[in-house]
Design a protein around this motif. Structure first.
Motif, short mmCIF file in Angstrom:
data_model
loop_
_atom_site.label_atom_id
_atom_site.label_comp_id
_atom_site.label_asym_id
_atom_site.label_seq_id
_atom_site.Cartn_x
_atom_site.Cartn_y
_atom_site.Cartn_z
N PHE A 11 1.85 -27.30 -7.39
CA PHE A 11 1.43 -26.20 -8.26
C PHE A 11 0.61 -25.15 -7.52
O PHE A 11 0.11 -24.21 -8.14
CB PHE A 11 0.60 -26.74 -9.44
CG PHE A 11 1.30 -27.78 -10.25
CD1 PHE A 11 2.49 -27.50 -10.91
CD2 PHE A 11 0.79 -29.06 -10.35
CE1 PHE A 11 3.14 -28.46 -11.66
CE2 PHE A 11 1.43 -30.03 -11.11
CZ PHE A 11 2.61 -29.74 -11.76
N ARG A 13 -0.23 -22.18 -4.60
CA ARG A 13 0.36 -21.09 -3.82
C ARG A 13 -0.74 -20.39 -3.03
O ARG A 13 -1.91 -20.42 -3.40
CB ARG A 13 1.02 -20.05 -4.74
CG ARG A 13 2.27 -20.52 -5.48
CD ARG A 13 3.50 -20.44 -4.61
NE ARG A 13 4.69 -20.74 -5.38
CZ ARG A 13 5.61 -19.85 -5.75
NH1 ARG A 13 5.48 -18.59 -5.41
NH2 ARG A 13 6.66 -20.23 -6.45
N PRO A 18 4.37 -20.93 -1.21
CA PRO A 18 3.83 -22.27 -1.42
C PRO A 18 2.91 -22.65 -0.28
O PRO A 18 3.07 -22.17 0.85
CB PRO A 18 5.08 -23.16 -1.45
CG PRO A 18 6.14 -22.36 -0.75
CD PRO A 18 5.83 -20.93 -1.00
N THR A 233 7.48 -16.39 -17.90
CA THR A 233 8.29 -16.36 -16.67
C THR A 233 8.72 -14.94 -16.32
O THR A 233 8.61 -14.52 -15.16
CB THR A 233 9.53 -17.25 -16.84
OG1 THR A 233 10.22 -16.87 -18.04
CG2 THR A 233 9.14 -18.71 -16.94
N SER A 236 5.77 -12.84 -15.19
CA SER A 236 5.41 -13.14 -13.81
C SER A 236 6.39 -12.53 -12.82
O SER A 236 5.98 -12.00 -11.78
CB SER A 236 5.34 -14.66 -13.61
OG SER A 236 4.25 -15.21 -14.32
N VAL A 275 9.16 -18.57 -9.85
CA VAL A 275 7.92 -18.55 -10.62
C VAL A 275 7.70 -19.87 -11.37
O VAL A 275 6.56 -20.32 -11.55
CB VAL A 275 7.87 -17.36 -11.59
CG1 VAL A 275 7.83 -16.05 -10.81
CG2 VAL A 275 9.01 -17.37 -12.58
N GLN A 277 7.50 -23.43 -11.01
CA GLN A 277 7.33 -24.16 -9.76
C GLN A 277 7.97 -25.55 -9.78
O GLN A 277 8.41 -26.05 -8.75
CB GLN A 277 5.84 -24.28 -9.42
CG GLN A 277 5.14 -22.92 -9.40
CD GLN A 277 4.11 -22.84 -8.31
OE1 GLN A 277 4.44 -22.82 -7.14
NE2 GLN A 277 2.86 -22.80 -8.71
N THR A 306 10.07 -24.76 -6.09
CA THR A 306 9.52 -23.90 -5.04
C THR A 306 9.92 -24.39 -3.66
O THR A 306 10.42 -23.62 -2.82
CB THR A 306 7.99 -23.86 -5.15
OG1 THR A 306 7.60 -23.59 -6.48
CG2 THR A 306 7.40 -22.82 -4.22
N PHE A 373 -4.12 -13.77 -7.64
CA PHE A 373 -3.00 -14.67 -7.90
C PHE A 373 -3.49 -15.90 -8.67
O PHE A 373 -4.65 -16.31 -8.55
CB PHE A 373 -2.36 -15.13 -6.59
CG PHE A 373 -1.53 -14.09 -5.90
CD1 PHE A 373 -0.16 -14.06 -6.06
CD2 PHE A 373 -2.13 -13.16 -5.06
CE1 PHE A 373 0.61 -13.11 -5.41
CE2 PHE A 373 -1.37 -12.21 -4.40
CZ PHE A 373 0.00 -12.18 -4.58
N ARG A 374 -2.59 -16.49 -9.44
CA ARG A 374 -2.89 -17.78 -10.04
C ARG A 374 -2.96 -18.82 -8.92
O ARG A 374 -2.02 -18.94 -8.14
CB ARG A 374 -1.81 -18.18 -11.05
CG ARG A 374 -1.75 -17.27 -12.26
CD ARG A 374 -0.59 -17.64 -13.16
NE ARG A 374 -0.47 -16.73 -14.28
CZ ARG A 374 0.53 -16.72 -15.15
NH1 ARG A 374 1.52 -17.60 -15.01
NH2 ARG A 374 0.56 -15.85 -16.14
N SER A 377 -0.85 -23.44 -11.01
CA SER A 377 -0.13 -23.15 -12.25
C SER A 377 1.29 -23.70 -12.20
O SER A 377 1.87 -23.86 -11.13
CB SER A 377 -0.06 -21.63 -12.47
OG SER A 377 0.63 -21.01 -11.40
N HIS A 380 3.97 -19.52 -11.65
CA HIS A 380 3.17 -18.72 -10.72
C HIS A 380 3.15 -17.27 -11.18
O HIS A 380 4.10 -16.78 -11.80
CB HIS A 380 3.74 -18.82 -9.31
CG HIS A 380 2.88 -18.18 -8.28
ND1 HIS A 380 1.53 -18.42 -8.18
CD2 HIS A 380 3.17 -17.28 -7.29
CE1 HIS A 380 1.02 -17.71 -7.18
NE2 HIS A 380 1.99 -17.02 -6.63
#
Length: 389
Positions: A11, A13, A18, A233, A236, A275, A277, A306, A373-374, A377, A380
């Motif tokens: 999860f 990034r 990644p 989604t 993002s 997005v 993941q 990912t 950025f997240r 999550s 993403h």
């Protein structure tokens, strides 16, 4: 990174990419056993061909939500089609499939174009700078779902608020749960009204054609699944895709062109961003072998989309965006097999319309501040995208 952090690595990034630890796991331990709270073993699958094999094998792997919470398969779940097995999955998906053919979706294309232009007008009128997430990337997917389902125009502002709250996790778990309940309450009421007077949207057509086969709660759950799968989604992807294009002006210039190569860029960005993941969890129906590892009946398998979409076995420089790749049509951004995202063609249409329109309207668009950025999550994305022009 310590071993205790491994259950979260899928999860994580660093910007678009990644974390490096995920690539190491893919190389050294492609079927990676992890122990999660409660002592259960979960197998993280990271290589493209292994992930594709698991996602395509509904005979040996189950998606049933009852595996997660110990309930029977007929219990209501939050995942729509994603947490259902055949034959129930087959039955429900059969109702939706005709609604996502390109012939049906082309009827939505002019409305999506009009919505995009409307929100670009609002951005322009409000003036520079702006948060692209709030001003553009967040409302467009919600309104597309409105158009798809047939939400009345006078209720779309309320639906936008409900659907936005549905994915706002900053207020804590209780507020998030309340937002889910609010969405289901609204959708159940909408289905009941549509049953009395079916409109031209997806809900109205399903009720006219299959109303005797679908109760209100089931149909509301299906609609909620479309909202869940198509809102956060797409938001993002619109945000991340725009950020990447602004950082790569040569590609942005090509997307801006009339009859440019937007289709190829969209497909490659979908693979590169991935997005979503991880796929919905799978559970072994029996003791089985997976690339030389024994997975026991009932154990969970978690597929990293990912890692799979960056697998170097697919080609050179998979950590870069290269439109026109031979693998563009086989990426796993939408999953694979019977659970592949049914709304994929609609999401692709949104991107093909939104990116060129945005870049043409604001040719001088640029990033105007820090982009958070997240960090951790399932989907993403970025928290905000400050832009100016």
């Amino acid at each position: 990174m310590s071993d205790s952090e491994f259950p979260l690595v899928q999860f994580m990034r660093e910007g678009f990419d990644p974390v490096a630890e995920l690539a190491r796991i893919r190389t050294e331990h492609p079927i990676f056993p992890m122990e999660i709270p409660g002592g259960q073993t979960v197998y993280l699958v990271t290589r493209y061909h292994d992930v594709r094999s698991v996602l395509g094998d509904h005979e040996r792997f189950s998606n049933d939500f009852g595996n997660v919470i110990g309930l029977g398969s007929n219990q209501e779940d939050p995942g729509g089609l994603g947490f259902r097995d055949p034959p129930e999955h087959t039955r429900l998906r059969r109702y939706l499939t005709p609604e996502f053919t390109m012939r049906r979706l082309r009827r939505l294309e002019p409305r999506i174009e009009a919505m995009v232009e409307e929100y670009l007008d609002k951005m322009e009128a409000a003036g520079s700078p702006a948060d692209l997430v709030e001003s553009f990337a967040l409302p467009i997917p919600s309104l597309v779902v409105c158009e798809l389902l047939g939400v009345p125009y006078e209720e779309r502002a309320d639906f936008l608020r409900i659907s936005t709250n549905r994915f706002d996790l900053t207020a804590g778990p209780e507020a998030s749960l309340q937002a889910v309940n609010d969405a289901m309450t609204y959708l159940t009421d909408l289905v009941a009204r549509e049953r009395l007077d079916p409109g031209d949207g997806l809900l109205g057509r399903l009720l006219r054609d299959h109303g005797d086969e679908l109760d209100d709660r089931t149909l509301a759950s299906m609609a909620d699944g479309l909202l869940t799968g198509g809102h956060d989604t797409s938001t993002s992807m619109l945000s991340l895709g725009t950020l990447w294009l602004l950082e790569n002006p040569e590609q942005a210039a090509k997307v801006r062109e009339v009859d440019g190569h937007v289709n190829e860029v969209v497909e490659e960005l979908l693979r590169y961003m991935t997005v979503v993941q991880v796929a919905f969890p799978r559970f072994a129906r029996e003791d089985l072998e997976l690339s030389g590892h024994t997975v026991k009946k009932g154990e969970m398998v978690l597929c990293s989309l990912t890692a799979a979409n960056r697998d170097p076995s697919l080609g050179d420089d998979m950590d870069e965006v290269k439109p026109y790749r031979d693998t563009a049509g086989s990426h796993l951004a939408f999953g694979h097999g019977i659970h592949r995202c049914i709304g994929a063609p609609l999401a692709q249409m949104e991107m093909r319309i939104a990116f060129p329109a945005l870049l043409r309207r604001f040719p001088g668009l640029h990033v105007a501040g820090e982009v958070p950025f997240r960090a951790l999550s399932i989907v993403h994305g970025v928290e905000k995208l400050p832009v100016a022009w």
